[in-house]
Design an enzyme around this catalytic site. Structure first.
Site, PDB file in Angstrom:
ATOM      1  NE  ARG A 294       4.172   0.108   8.847  1.00 19.06           N
ATOM      2  CZ  ARG A 294       5.393   0.509   8.903  1.00 19.06           C
ATOM      3  NH1 ARG A 294       6.163   0.508  10.403  1.00 19.06           N
ATOM      4  NH2 ARG A 294       5.987   1.010   7.660  1.00 19.06           N
ATOM      5  CE1 TYR A 434      -3.899  -3.473   4.086  1.00 17.52           C
ATOM      6  CE2 TYR A 434      -4.830  -2.543   2.701  1.00 17.52           C
ATOM      7  CZ  TYR A 434      -4.735  -3.281   3.950  1.00 17.52           C
ATOM      8  OH  TYR A 434      -6.451  -3.246   4.110  1.00 17.52           O
ATOM      9  CD  GLU A 435      -0.458   1.217   6.072  1.00 22.71           C
ATOM     10  OE1 GLU A 435       0.117   2.335   6.872  1.00 22.71           O
ATOM     11  OE2 GLU A 435      -1.619   2.064   4.697  1.00 22.71           O
ATOM     12  N   GLY A 436       3.448  -1.787   5.035  1.00 22.56           N
ATOM     13  CA  GLY A 436       4.647  -2.268   5.224  1.00 22.56           C
ATOM     14  C   GLY A 436       4.517  -3.315   4.693  1.00 22.56           C
ATOM     15  CD  GLN A 441       5.029  -3.926   9.374  1.00 19.68           C
ATOM     16  OE1 GLN A 441       5.245  -3.673  10.130  1.00 19.68           O
ATOM     17  NE2 GLN A 441       5.051  -3.550   8.366  1.00 19.68           N
TER      18      GLN A 441
END
Length: 592
Positions: A294, A434-436, A441
């Protein structure tokens, strides 16, 4: 063709005049002398500009090739990968016990920014490997570390993270991939994973997959998730790649951007895997990689903004169109360069002030990671935990916006492939997803990070801002241009937090409806703080006499723009937050 020049001057300013790394008490920072960091940054910048950047449009146009289960990277990627390996760049901040150079994470972040700006898709191969390395280093057994880490640090082997499945992304408790224990202590991994970056390719001789799966009979939901090492090739007793494991790429995703990176569907058909850490603790272990990723994605956001800005600036300085409203600026030409026009200036200043503020913010975050890891500082760990969703969410939102503004600078040329601006826009878009996703977030920030430990981290942030303002309010120019706007923005952030405390317990939707605005409000305050710190350093340099006055004066002008034209957005975000959830939730689902 677009160009890229590494912003090493700005990086050196941040390292040595804003963060004062050699005066830090963080172990290892005393070795970061200006000549050391300059040598590292200049060589990384050369590699980025001369080797990686020319391959960026190649990777975009050619993409990866998939045939009979084999994925081949775009033309030129193998030579570039080999040059990165030969230079030791993949182990820059890795543990010397496994062949790394042991440099601070902060310096690795600076170098990583350059590689992302030059060629984001290429850098993802080594970026995922670094995250897998960090996870095994933190949670693996000594035998696992000895087996896998030296080859991953050298780049001989690469790594991935396998989380998402067709039926679940954010809600990992729904994963179906199973891990059946075997008599020899290994597990048979069966299932499908999707959207696996660098899941299959021909750049390294082995790929070490980190896979989330469930052991039959374990707890339901996320409490039943375990983490496994599943190598593409099983490792022999002498440490070499052996027999092919039962893991295959089932196909490549056809994506909007980052074409040079292989995004794979992965099939595990009874593949041999090895448990990392304890059973049913896999999600905790994987968060090591996810949190690092992140931060890395936050870097992607502003790094693409940087390269897009560089090219937009060059276009604006060369493109002749119209005359300046205040008089001819280019009397020997048929028209003036478009950079004379106020709206083009606004556009470029928006880009420049964001990128330089974002770089300072991310470097500060990387410094906190070093402090947490190297000095075992719990307060630094709590602070960077709070700020991680802001770095990821805010910087990728604004980074994408920056690439769009850069494209706009070109006019119609920005919509045409040969200029390169549209690739930056397409590549930057994925970082918000991506990555949440950035919505996730913001929910993590408000729902988990903000109330964690009774809100100690956010209170520490407010105290940090308050102390900085108090210690420097005697500097009149700094106070008027930077501290007063920062104080007003910080009050907006505190008011938003107060609203959540007063309404969130009774009505969670009231807080969650404002979470996205809170993430942006928080991000603006963080960049405002960073600009105030940069301005303080610039004023000090000018007062002490410098041979580079233009750089410091430019810093002050850019910072004043951010404080006057971007930071006031905090008031808008606060107004939205305080409007509550009524208008957000009022429409019935079937009426959408």
């Amino acid at each position: 063709m677009p160009h890229y020049t590494a912003p090493t001057r700005d990086m050196q300013f941040l390292l040595h005049e804003v963060l004062n790394v050699t005066g830090s008490d963080i172990p290892g920072y005393d070795e970061l002398e200006p000549d050391v960091t300059s040598a590292v940054l200049e060589e990384a910048g050369r590699l980025a500009g001369e080797v990686l950047a020319p391959l960026n449009p190649v990777g975009d146009a050619e993409g990866c090739h998939f045939e009979n289960g084999v994925v081949r990277a775009p033309k030129g990627f193998q030579n570039a990968y080999d040059e990165m390996r030969a230079g030791g760049w993949m182990g820059l901040d890795a543990d010397p016990a496994y062949g790394g150079q042991g440099m601070p994470y902060l310096l690795g972040t600076a170098v990583g920014e350059m590689f992302v700006s030059a060629n984001m898709a290429f850098n993802m191969y080594q970026g995922l490997t670094h995250g897998a390395y960090s996870t095994i280093h933190a949670h693996g057994s000594e035998a696992q570390k000895a087996t896998y880490l030296p080859k991953m640090v050298s780049g001989e082997w690469s790594g991935t993270m396998n989380l998402t499945e067709p039926q679940c992304g954010t809600d990992l408790g729904l994963i179906r991939t199973k891990a059946e224990p075997q008599d020899d202590g290994s597990y048979r991994i069966t299932g499908q994973k999707i959207w696996i970056s660098a899941g299959e390719h021909d750049l390294s001789e082995n790929i070490i997959h980190l896979v989330l799966a469930k052991i039959p009979g374990g707890p339901e939901g996320t409490k039943g998730i375990s983490l496994f090492i599943v190598p593409k090739f099983l490792v022999t007793e002498d440490g070499a790649p052996g027999a092919r494991n039962a893991v295959q790429c089932g196909g490549l995703e056809h994506k909007m951007g980052i074409h040079g990176n292989a995004t794979c569907v992965m099939h595990y058909d009874g593949a041999t895997g090895y448990l990392v850490g304890e059973a049913h603790t896999g999600l905790k272990a994987m968060f090591t990689m996810m949190n690092e990723a992140r931060i890395g994605v936050g870097v992607q956001g502003y790094a693409l903004g940087e390269v897009a800005y560089q090219n937009a600036r060059a276009f604006a300085q060369d493109r002749l169109q119209g005359r300046a409203a205040t008089g001819t600026a280019n009397p020997d030409g048929p028209a003036d360069p478009i950079i004379v026009h106020p709206d083009v200036r606004r556009n470029l200043m928006h880009q420049k002030s964001f990128v330089e503020g974002a770089r300072a913010f991310t470097f500060w975050g990387a410094e906190m990671i070093d402090r947490a890891m190297r000095a075992e500082d719990a307060e630094a760990e709590a602070m960077i935990s709070l700020l991680t969703p802001v770095i990821k969410g805010f910087l990728t939102d604004k980074g994408f916006e920056t690439t769009v503004l850069a494209q706009q600078t070109y006019g119609g040329s920005g919509y045409v492939k040969e200029w390169g601006a549209e690739q930056f826009v397409r590549d930057a878009r994925i970082a918000m997803i991506y990555e949440g996703t950035n919505g996730i977030q913001s929910l993590d920030l408000v729902g988990r990070k903000l109330p964690s430990r009774g809100g100690q981290a956010i209170m520490a942030f407010f105290e940090l801002v308050k102390t900085f303002i108090k210690e420097n309010e005697g500097h009149e120019a700094l106070k008027a241009g930077f501290l007063d706007p920062l104080k007003a923005a910080s009050k907006d952030l505190q008011a938003a937090g107060t609203y959540f405390m007063q309404h969130g317990m009774k009505n969670p939707n009231a807080a969650l409806a404002g979470s996205y605005d809170f993430m942006h409000l928080f991000g603006h305050v963080c960049l405002g703080l960073m600009w105030a710190r940069q301005a303080k350093a610039a004023y000090a340099a000018l007062a002490n006499g410098t041979g580079d006055a233009a750089f410091y004066e430019g810093k002050l002008v850019t910072g004043r723009y951010y404080m006057a034209r971007q930071l006031p957005a905090t008031a808008l975000h606060l107004a939205r937050i305080e409007s509550g959830d009524e208008t957000v939730m009022a429409l019935e689902a079937e009426a959408f």
